[in-house]
Design a protein around this motif. Structure first.
Motif, PDB file in Angstrom:
ATOM      1  N   THR A   4       0.805  -1.307  -0.112  1.00 53.44           N
ATOM      2  CA  THR A   4       0.081  -0.132  -0.044  1.00 53.44           C
ATOM      3  C   THR A   4       0.770   1.337  -0.153  1.00 53.44           C
ATOM      4  N   SER A   5       0.003   2.517  -0.240  1.00 59.45           N
ATOM      5  CA  SER A   5       1.081   3.722  -0.405  1.00 59.45           C
ATOM      6  C   SER A   5       1.520   3.981   0.724  1.00 59.45           C
ATOM      7  N   GLU A   6       2.524   5.032   0.855  1.00 57.18           N
ATOM      8  CA  GLU A   6       3.251   5.417   2.071  1.00 57.18           C
ATOM      9  C   GLU A   6       2.313   6.183   3.003  1.00 57.18           C
ATOM     10  N   ILE A   7       1.480   7.124   2.434  1.00 55.22           N
ATOM     11  CA  ILE A   7       0.717   8.031   2.908  1.00 55.22           C
ATOM     12  C   ILE A   7      -0.196   7.251   3.887  1.00 55.22           C
ATOM     13  N   VAL A   8      -0.990   6.186   3.201  1.00 52.33           N
ATOM     14  CA  VAL A   8      -1.875   5.382   3.949  1.00 52.33           C
ATOM     15  C   VAL A   8      -1.227   4.688   5.038  1.00 52.33           C
ATOM     16  N   SER A   9      -0.113   4.072   4.874  1.00 50.46           N
ATOM     17  CA  SER A   9       0.453   3.145   5.820  1.00 50.46           C
ATOM     18  C   SER A   9       0.712   4.147   6.979  1.00 50.46           C
ATOM     19  N   ILE A  10       1.494   5.160   6.731  1.00 55.37           N
ATOM     20  CA  ILE A  10       2.017   6.122   7.869  1.00 55.37           C
ATOM     21  C   ILE A  10       0.657   6.474   8.854  1.00 55.37           C
ATOM     22  N   PHE A  11      -0.424   7.101   7.958  1.00 60.86           N
ATOM     23  CA  PHE A  11      -1.431   7.757   8.739  1.00 60.86           C
ATOM     24  C   PHE A  11      -1.932   6.534   9.466  1.00 60.86           C
ATOM     25  N   LYS A  14      -0.271   6.023  12.772  1.00 63.22           N
ATOM     26  CA  LYS A  14      -0.241   7.256  13.870  1.00 63.22           C
ATOM     27  C   LYS A  14      -1.840   7.146  14.435  1.00 63.22           C
ATOM     28  N   LEU A  15      -2.771   6.837  13.421  1.00 65.48           N
ATOM     29  CA  LEU A  15      -3.949   6.946  13.955  1.00 65.48           C
ATOM     30  C   LEU A  15      -4.783   5.757  14.490  1.00 65.48           C
ATOM     31  N   PHE A  16      -3.738   4.741  14.727  1.00 65.37           N
ATOM     32  CA  PHE A  16      -4.198   3.422  15.212  1.00 65.37           C
ATOM     33  C   PHE A  16      -4.557   3.302  16.676  1.00 65.37           C
ATOM     34  N   LEU A  20      -8.106   3.292  19.005  1.00 61.89           N
ATOM     35  CA  LEU A  20      -8.268   2.361  20.198  1.00 61.89           C
ATOM     36  C   LEU A  20      -8.708   3.219  21.259  1.00 61.89           C
ATOM     37  N   LEU A  21      -8.016   4.352  21.694  1.00 52.81           N
ATOM     38  CA  LEU A  21      -8.523   5.063  22.604  1.00 52.81           C
ATOM     39  C   LEU A  21      -9.809   5.619  22.747  1.00 52.81           C
ATOM     40  N   GLY A  45     -13.329  -2.606  16.878  1.00 51.26           N
ATOM     41  CA  GLY A  45     -12.928  -3.474  16.081  1.00 51.26           C
ATOM     42  C   GLY A  45     -12.488  -3.055  14.780  1.00 51.26           C
ATOM     43  N   SER A  46     -12.912  -1.840  14.335  1.00 48.11           N
ATOM     44  CA  SER A  46     -12.744  -1.421  12.809  1.00 48.11           C
ATOM     45  C   SER A  46     -11.270  -0.655  13.008  1.00 48.11           C
TER      46      SER A  46
END
Lengths: 142, 116, 89
Positions: A4-11, A14-16, A20-21, A45-46
């Motif tokens: 997958t592209s770098e932007i999606v992967s890095i975001f 960071k977002l993950f 959860l929080l 879950g998402s």
């Protein structure tokens, strides 16, 4: 396999934790604000599903083992039933409140509702993640 | 006079989903139409509990100014959303197994293959 | 020509379902929800009345829903296992 592209992967990385929080916040404040066990659990879950879609199912399984998620789901169902029998043990009707209550507007104000929300939230989140793992691993080799 | 509100739109969505279930031949599309029907039922019941200029049924530390919408259909539809989600996933798993066994998802072909 | 039967069925169902447009939209309907709104916070201690109904007044409903969720998730888990997985011998 195409990466997958770098932007999606890095975001995603960071977002993950914030997803959860936010899921945990929705679960634990379900009786005071919009939200609740199911909604927070779906966000929980998402987050796992997003990680699995972007980083690949191997990476997601490194962090969240399918066996552990399944175990949490099964234990959640048991704890839900046990809470119902606990209130019978304290002399109330099945699944009714038996705990001391705090001041209205704070987190411990609702007694058993908080713990039921917690149980439902983790059960739904892990259950959705397990269903996703099974659906995406079916038919793939190795 | 038919008002164009949530109740009538919900009924129209239910009928659209049912039309799809009755006429489509692909199993995946039938499952999608079942979920569309579920959404129509949810829209119908939630708008049944709407009150004009009502706010969501959440108290702000015991203080309320506006009338509140009916919380009962919302609580019942929360159950319905969960059931719809897991039933859809179970149906998709069954469709996967059907495809693995018969190599087709068309309903007519499945009936023909079973009769052979 | 093949779609004539579904269309007749749909028109029949629409005739029955569309009697619901006589419901006056936007008016409060039952006294039960007024009871929930008036006494919900004092009874359960939850400010969110939907959660109060979902987990206190109608907790049996939630138990049934959790059971259906558990059974369906277990069904997916069992249906989509790899051949030979989980068999002890």
């Amino acid at each position: 396999m195409k990466r997958t592209s770098e932007i999606v992967s890095i975001f995603t990385r960071k977002l993950f934790p914030f997803m959860l929080l936010y899921g945990c916040y929705l679960i634990s404040h379900g009786h005071l604000s919009p939200g609740g066990g199911f909604q927070g659990g779906v966000i929980f879950g998402s987050a796992i599903i997003l990680l699995g879609l972007v980083e690949g199912i191997k990476e997601a399984e490194n962090r969240f083992q399918e066996k552990a998620l399944s175990l949490i789901k099964n234990i959640g169902m048991l704890v839900f039933l046990l809470m119902g029998f606990m209130s019978m043990f304290f002399g109330r009707a099945f699944l009714s409140d038996f705990m001391p209550r705090g001041e209205i507007g704070t987190v411990p104000s609702a007694g058993l509702i908080f713990f039921l929300n917690l149980t439902i939230g983790f059960m739904v989140g892990t259950g959705i993640a397990v269903v996703f793992y099974r659906l995406i691993k079916f038919g793939s080799e190795e | 006079m038919i008002g164009f509100n949530g109740i009538t739109v919900g009924i129209i969505i239910i009928l659209l989903g049912l039309f799809g279930v009755l006429t489509k031949r692909n199993t995946i599309k039938i499952i999608m139409c079942l979920y569309v029907m579920n959404s129509g039922v949810i829209l119908f019941f939630v708008s049944l509990g709407y009150v004009v200029s009502g706010q969501a049924a959440i108290f702000d530390h015991g203080r309320t100014l506006l009338p509140m919408v009916d919380p009962l259909p919302q609580a019942v539809m929360l159950t319905s959303i969960v059931i719809g989600l897991v039933i859809t996933s179970l149906a998709l798993a069954l469709a996967l197994k059907i495809y693995e066994e018969y190599k087709t998802l068309d309903v007519k072909d499945l009936i023909n293959k079973q009769n052979d | 020509m093949k779609r004539i039967v579904p269309i007749i069925l749909l028109l029949l169902l629409a005739f029955f379902l569309l009697s619901a447009i006589k419901i006056n939209f936007g008016q409060p309907k039952t006294g039960l929800s007024q009871y929930y709104l008036n006494h919900g916070v004092a009874d359960t201690g939850a400010l969110n009345i939907v959660t109060a109904i979902y987990l206190d007044y109608r907790a049996y409903d939630t138990l049934g829903e959790a059971t259906v969720f558990f059974a369906a998730a277990l069904g997916v888990f069992m249906l989509l296992r790899k051949p030979g997985e989980g068999e002890k011998d």
